[in-house]
Scaffold this motif. Structure first.
Motif, mmCIF file in Angstrom:
data_model
loop_
_atom_site.group_PDB
_atom_site.id
_atom_site.type_symbol
_atom_site.label_atom_id
_atom_site.label_comp_id
_atom_site.label_asym_id
_atom_site.label_seq_id
_atom_site.Cartn_x
_atom_site.Cartn_y
_atom_site.Cartn_z
ATOM 1 N N ASN A 189 2.444 3.546 6.815
ATOM 2 C CA ASN A 189 0.835 3.406 6.661
ATOM 3 C C ASN A 189 1.081 5.040 6.564
ATOM 4 O O ASN A 189 0.489 5.908 6.071
ATOM 5 C CB ASN A 189 0.630 3.706 8.508
ATOM 6 C CG ASN A 189 -0.096 2.498 8.661
ATOM 7 O OD1 ASN A 189 -0.375 1.255 7.977
ATOM 8 N ND2 ASN A 189 -0.051 1.834 10.222
ATOM 9 N N LEU A 190 2.094 6.032 7.010
ATOM 10 C CA LEU A 190 2.189 7.736 6.901
ATOM 11 C C LEU A 190 2.760 7.436 5.397
ATOM 12 O O LEU A 190 2.017 8.796 4.953
ATOM 13 C CB LEU A 190 3.410 8.048 7.620
ATOM 14 C CG LEU A 190 3.089 7.451 9.441
ATOM 15 C CD1 LEU A 190 4.414 8.413 10.234
ATOM 16 C CD2 LEU A 190 1.729 8.751 9.853
ATOM 17 N N ALA A 191 3.690 6.911 4.821
ATOM 18 C CA ALA A 191 4.235 7.579 3.243
ATOM 19 C C ALA A 191 2.353 6.656 2.598
ATOM 20 O O ALA A 191 2.846 7.578 1.519
ATOM 21 C CB ALA A 191 4.979 6.071 3.191
ATOM 22 N N ALA A 192 1.898 5.920 3.144
ATOM 23 C CA ALA A 192 1.025 5.766 1.980
ATOM 24 C C ALA A 192 -0.063 6.981 1.947
ATOM 25 O O ALA A 192 -0.784 6.721 1.090
ATOM 26 C CB ALA A 192 0.576 4.081 2.675
ATOM 27 N N SER A 193 -0.110 7.134 3.345
ATOM 28 C CA SER A 193 -1.229 8.072 3.761
ATOM 29 C C SER A 193 -1.465 9.257 2.778
ATOM 30 O O SER A 193 -2.312 9.806 2.458
ATOM 31 C CB SER A 193 -1.563 8.235 5.095
ATOM 32 O OG SER A 193 -2.136 7.970 5.789
ATOM 33 N N ASP A 223 -2.322 12.151 -1.928
ATOM 34 C CA ASP A 223 -1.410 13.198 -3.477
ATOM 35 C C ASP A 223 -2.707 13.011 -4.242
ATOM 36 O O ASP A 223 -2.707 13.327 -4.797
ATOM 37 C CB ASP A 223 0.044 12.767 -3.523
ATOM 38 C CG ASP A 223 0.712 13.793 -4.641
ATOM 39 O OD1 ASP A 223 0.427 14.746 -4.647
ATOM 40 O OD2 ASP A 223 1.038 13.184 -5.496
ATOM 41 N N LEU A 224 -2.617 11.684 -4.583
ATOM 42 C CA LEU A 224 -3.125 11.584 -5.467
ATOM 43 C C LEU A 224 -5.313 11.795 -5.934
ATOM 44 O O LEU A 224 -5.667 11.265 -7.249
ATOM 45 C CB LEU A 224 -3.872 10.039 -5.682
ATOM 46 C CG LEU A 224 -2.012 8.181 -5.649
ATOM 47 C CD1 LEU A 224 -2.815 7.070 -5.426
ATOM 48 C CD2 LEU A 224 -2.031 8.695 -7.189
ATOM 49 N N GLY A 225 -4.769 11.813 -4.218
ATOM 50 C CA GLY A 225 -6.648 12.780 -4.262
ATOM 51 C C GLY A 225 -7.269 11.998 -3.630
ATOM 52 O O GLY A 225 -9.075 12.706 -3.540
ATOM 53 N N ALA A 226 -7.120 11.632 -2.590
ATOM 54 C CA ALA A 226 -8.182 10.695 -1.568
ATOM 55 C C ALA A 226 -9.155 11.934 -0.946
ATOM 56 O O ALA A 226 -8.038 12.867 -0.347
ATOM 57 C CB ALA A 226 -7.324 9.877 -0.560
ATOM 58 N N SER A 227 -10.326 12.051 -0.128
ATOM 59 C CA SER A 227 -10.953 13.243 0.322
ATOM 60 C C SER A 227 -10.345 12.958 1.679
ATOM 61 O O SER A 227 -10.207 14.271 1.608
ATOM 62 C CB SER A 227 -12.130 13.491 0.154
ATOM 63 O OG SER A 227 -12.990 12.871 -1.134
ATOM 64 N N ALA A 270 -7.431 4.023 -4.490
ATOM 65 C CA ALA A 270 -7.148 5.083 -3.089
ATOM 66 C C ALA A 270 -7.554 7.485 -3.205
ATOM 67 O O ALA A 270 -8.274 7.805 -3.110
ATOM 68 C CB ALA A 270 -5.785 5.556 -3.076
ATOM 69 N N GLY A 271 -6.882 7.596 -5.163
ATOM 70 C CA GLY A 271 -7.230 9.056 -5.316
ATOM 71 C C GLY A 271 -8.695 9.445 -5.452
ATOM 72 O O GLY A 271 -8.853 10.276 -5.702
ATOM 73 N N GLU A 272 -9.911 8.220 -5.718
ATOM 74 C CA GLU A 272 -10.889 8.857 -5.718
ATOM 75 C C GLU A 272 -11.749 7.979 -4.292
ATOM 76 O O GLU A 272 -13.068 7.865 -4.194
ATOM 77 C CB GLU A 272 -11.618 7.399 -6.613
ATOM 78 C CG GLU A 272 -11.134 8.064 -8.627
ATOM 79 C CD GLU A 272 -9.626 7.574 -8.588
ATOM 80 O OE1 GLU A 272 -9.417 6.381 -8.065
ATOM 81 O OE2 GLU A 272 -8.412 8.173 -8.911
ATOM 82 N N GLY A 319 0.887 -1.220 -0.256
ATOM 83 C CA GLY A 319 0.191 0.161 0.029
ATOM 84 C C GLY A 319 0.750 0.940 -0.140
ATOM 85 O O GLY A 319 0.024 2.569 -0.007
ATOM 86 N N ALA A 320 2.258 0.917 0.274
ATOM 87 C CA ALA A 320 3.001 2.079 0.430
ATOM 88 C C ALA A 320 3.420 2.698 -1.103
ATOM 89 O O ALA A 320 4.282 3.297 -1.656
ATOM 90 C CB ALA A 320 4.157 2.184 1.482
ATOM 91 N N HIS A 321 3.148 1.879 -2.359
ATOM 92 C CA HIS A 321 3.300 2.147 -3.541
ATOM 93 C C HIS A 321 2.481 2.493 -4.658
ATOM 94 O O HIS A 321 1.283 1.963 -4.663
ATOM 95 C CB HIS A 321 3.675 0.940 -4.127
ATOM 96 C CG HIS A 321 4.606 0.288 -3.741
ATOM 97 N ND1 HIS A 321 5.238 -1.342 -3.785
ATOM 98 C CD2 HIS A 321 5.919 0.349 -2.634
ATOM 99 C CE1 HIS A 321 6.483 -1.625 -3.542
ATOM 100 N NE2 HIS A 321 7.533 -0.793 -2.600
ATOM 101 N N PHE A 322 2.895 4.288 -5.065
ATOM 102 C CA PHE A 322 1.572 4.466 -5.654
ATOM 103 C C PHE A 322 1.199 3.729 -7.138
ATOM 104 O O PHE A 322 0.055 3.245 -7.301
ATOM 105 C CB PHE A 322 2.860 5.256 -7.292
ATOM 106 C CG PHE A 322 2.778 6.803 -6.611
ATOM 107 C CD1 PHE A 322 1.167 7.626 -5.773
ATOM 108 C CD2 PHE A 322 3.779 6.993 -5.950
ATOM 109 C CE1 PHE A 322 1.744 8.635 -5.324
ATOM 110 C CE2 PHE A 322 3.643 8.392 -4.887
ATOM 111 C CZ PHE A 322 3.136 9.093 -5.004
ATOM 112 N N ALA A 323 1.680 3.030 -7.602
ATOM 113 C CA ALA A 323 0.811 1.891 -8.144
ATOM 114 C C ALA A 323 -0.513 0.701 -7.790
ATOM 115 O O ALA A 323 -0.877 0.763 -7.894
ATOM 116 C CB ALA A 323 1.767 0.420 -8.775
#
Length: 284
Positions: free
Chosen positions: A82-86, A91-95, A66-68, A55-59
């Motif tokens: 957890n912190l990196a994934a957050s 950054d991807l757009g999570a509300s 996650a962005g939607e 979960g800490a990887h963008f892909a």
């Protein structure tokens, strides 16, 4: 209830429970799990989509959407992930984003620094939550929630009020609160109320109180006199949810705190007569 989309990183105890509860409420759930065997188990048991990966990887986050999502929750057992994934999810757009960290001190002292650096809407510690619940039982407190502010120098505490509370029997203007403590709000059936001097709380409602950390226990005892403390407490297994130094220090001198760490032999050495005398065993 409006149907929402939640992405949860980590299918351990916390993540599994969140996914199970939210899916039963009719929400769309995506679980991210690195362990493939665990991912297969969860996929069979829950009404949720499972994404296998880190979960800490963008892909992986992109695949999970996650962005939607309306809320991204990073609740794995690895704080750094957890912190990196957050950070990546925001950054991807999570509300909104929630991150779990294991160390209670990190939450109490550095909460706002972490939230600012990693763009986290809420930083939570299951260790702190568990410690608070156990401490409430030991001290006979009625605490519902605790927020640590100003590097743990100030606490914002939400307390359940019983019929014998002075805030229930007396208007606020006639209550002499200890020290510089302040009543901030009441929570009842009608929602949140910002009190005036004429306000009187109702039994069963909650009060939000702001006070210095060294004074907060005295304040709680003042507004919630219901307090039936066990004479002796035995804690078995303090590896993950261990009490912090300030927690143990808040016990009165008449309270005896015996810690049984790791040793099954020492734990089983407690005799039946000890238990009959009112020993309370809390196994974490």
């Amino acid at each position: 209830m409006e149907r929402q989309r939640f992405v949860i990183m980590g299918a351990g105890t916390v993540g599994y429970y969140l996914a199970q509860t939210l899916s039963q409420q009719g929400h769309d759930i995506v679980l991210i799990e690195l362990d493939r065997e665990r991912a297969d188990e969860v996929e069979e048991e829950l009404d949720a989509r499972v994404v296998r990966g880190n979960g800490a990887h963008f892909a992986t986050l992109t695949e999970a959407g996650a962005g939607e999502c309306d809320l991204f929750m990073a609740v794995s057992s690895h704080d750094q992930s957890n912190l990196a994934a957050s950070l990546f999810a925001k950054d991807l757009g999570a509300s909104r984003v929630v991150a779990r960290v294991g160390d209670a001190d990190e939450v109490k002292v550095h909460r706002h620094t972490y939230e600012k650096l990693f763009h986290v809407d809420m930083l939570m510690s299951t260790q702190l939550l568990a410690s608070t619940q156990v401490l409430n039982f030991i001290l006979g407190h009625s605490t519902v929630a605790v927020e640590h502010l100003a590097q743990n120098k100030i606490q914002l505490r939400r307390i359940r009020l019983e019929e014998d509370s002075i805030l229930v029997s007396t208007t606020l203007k006639d209550v002499q609160m200890p020290g510089s403590s302040r009543v901030v709000a009441y929570f009842g059936d009608d929602g949140l109320t910002v009190p005036s001097g004429e306000t009187r709380a109702t039994a069963g409602s909650d009060v939000l109180i702001l006070a210095r950390s060294e004074l907060i226990d005295e304040v709680e005892s003042f507004v919630s006199p219901r307090s039936q403390k066990p004479a002796k407490v035995v804690l078995a297994g303090l590896q993950e949810y261990q009490f912090q130094q300030e927690t143990a220090g808040s016990l009165n001198r008449d309270d005896v705190l015996d810690t049984v760490r790791r040793s099954i032999q020492r734990a089983t050495a407690l005799t039946a007569s000890d238990l009959k005398k009112g020993v309370t065993a809390l196994a974490t």
